[in-house]
Scaffold this active site. Structure first.
Site, mmCIF file in Angstrom:
data_model
loop_
_atom_site.group_PDB
_atom_site.id
_atom_site.type_symbol
_atom_site.label_atom_id
_atom_site.label_comp_id
_atom_site.label_asym_id
_atom_site.label_seq_id
_atom_site.Cartn_x
_atom_site.Cartn_y
_atom_site.Cartn_z
ATOM 1 N N ASP A 1 -8.061 1.158 -9.429
ATOM 2 C CA ASP A 1 -6.675 1.391 -9.023
ATOM 3 C C ASP A 1 -6.422 2.851 -8.660
ATOM 4 O OD1 ASP A 1 -4.182 0.575 -8.320
ATOM 5 O OD2 ASP A 1 -3.359 0.555 -10.348
ATOM 6 N N SER B 1 4.469 4.382 -10.319
ATOM 7 C CA SER B 1 3.019 4.365 -10.468
ATOM 8 C C SER B 1 2.387 5.329 -9.473
ATOM 9 C CB SER B 1 2.469 2.952 -10.258
ATOM 10 O OG SER B 1 2.767 2.492 -8.958
ATOM 11 N N HIS C 1 -3.001 0.364 -5.540
ATOM 12 C CA HIS C 1 -2.042 -0.704 -5.242
ATOM 13 C C HIS C 1 -0.809 -0.186 -4.491
ATOM 14 C CE1 HIS C 1 -0.172 0.464 -9.243
ATOM 15 N NE2 HIS C 1 0.909 0.316 -8.509
#
Length: 300
Positions: free
Chosen positions: A76, A152, A47
């Site tokens: 992801d 992230s 992402h």
């Protein structure tokens, strides 16, 4: 030396050592973080990646343009091919080292805006969350090390600087999730680095939650029924070509009940590059539609 002094010393040590292996992804706040996986390879969350080209910022401030070697949106994960220079590679921890109560350190370089190091504990294992497309990702580590937006893709490490996981999701209330750095992650990362991008069939619909579906059917005088209510159909998608429409209730996929999104995802995974029979209720009428997908090496 107090426990706080020891934690502070560990933070400084990791910042000076492992911090060199943590990179920023993108050039704006909140774009993301990543780690140097191997020479010429950076691992991050899928992402964090937009398009085929990615700007990577290293700890010393150097920036380089990289290209996406492979990505797996449902897990992801993405691997970026980029000139890593002499940046060191983070060592992996043993799979047995991840357990509830274990102290850890979260590192990030949000969008290349500078290194952050925080401290926390593993608060849960084998946790589940939803990936960018809503698919279930299992086996995650839950921890309490605070993270800024854009963290992230950054690592969680033990006190020796060994990789425990890759941060991916914020739970809220001070808890965060990380994909564990186990053999499964190694295998997926190696495959992505080889260019083996993972693709799954996309039906091309937006689904309403079960409670919303029941409320909407009651509002128009239709009987309650377990299933997945289609809110929207993407133009030109396999769903549109098969004749699915907004308001249809998917009640079965490949002959099995479809009560949750995971039921549908499982059926889609099995139908990759083929066809999928969907039983739908339109109003009070029941019908079965055949959805045809692209071949596995094509974008579905």
């Amino acid at each position: 030396m107090t426990i706080f002094d020891e934690i502070g010393a560990s933070i400084r040590q990791l910042a000076e050592g492992a911090g060199a292996s943590v990179v920023g992804i993108g050039q704006r706040w909140g774009a993301g973080s990543g780690i140097v996986l191997a020479e010429g390879q950076v691992l991050t969350n899928a992402h964090n990646v937009r398009g085929d080209q990615v700007t990577v910022t290293f700890a010393d401030g150097r920036t380089a343009e990289g290209s996406v070697a492979g990505h797996d949106i449902d897990s992801d994960l993405a691997v970026i091919s980029v000139d890593t220079g002499e940046t060191p590679v983070l060592p992996w921890a043993s799979s047995a080292s991840a357990e509830i109560g274990k102290p850890l350190f979260a590192l990030a370089n949000p969008g290349g805006r500078g290194l952050r190091v925080t401290f926390g504990f593993i608060s849960g294992i084998e946790r589940t969350f939803r990936g960018p497309r809503g698919r279930r990702i299992t086996g995650s580590l839950e921890h309490t090390a605070p993270l800024l937006p854009g963290s992230s893709g950054g690592p969680v490490l033990d006190a020796d600087g060994h990789l425990l996981g890759i941060n991916t999701n914020r739970l809220g209330e001070g808890f965060y999730l990380a994909i564990p750095a186990d053999e499964a992650l190694r295998g997926r990362a190696d495959a992505l680095a080889r260019g083996e991008t993972a693709t799954s069939p996309r039906l091309g619909v937006a689904i309403a939650p079960g409670h919303v579906a029941r409320r909407m059917r009651r509002a128009v005088g239709l009987p309650d029924s377990d299933g997945l209510l289609i809110r929207e159909v993407v133009e030109g998608s396999p769903a549109a070509s098969a004749g699915l429409a907004s308001g249809d209730l998917i009640v079965a996929a490949a002959g099995q009940p479809a009560r949750t999104p995971d039921d549908l995802f499982d059926a889609l995974a099995a139908a990759r590059g083929g066809t999928l029979a969907l039983k739908v209720v339109r109003g009070t009428d029941e019908r079965t539609l055949q959805v045809t997908f692209a071949e596995p090496d094509q974008d579905a």
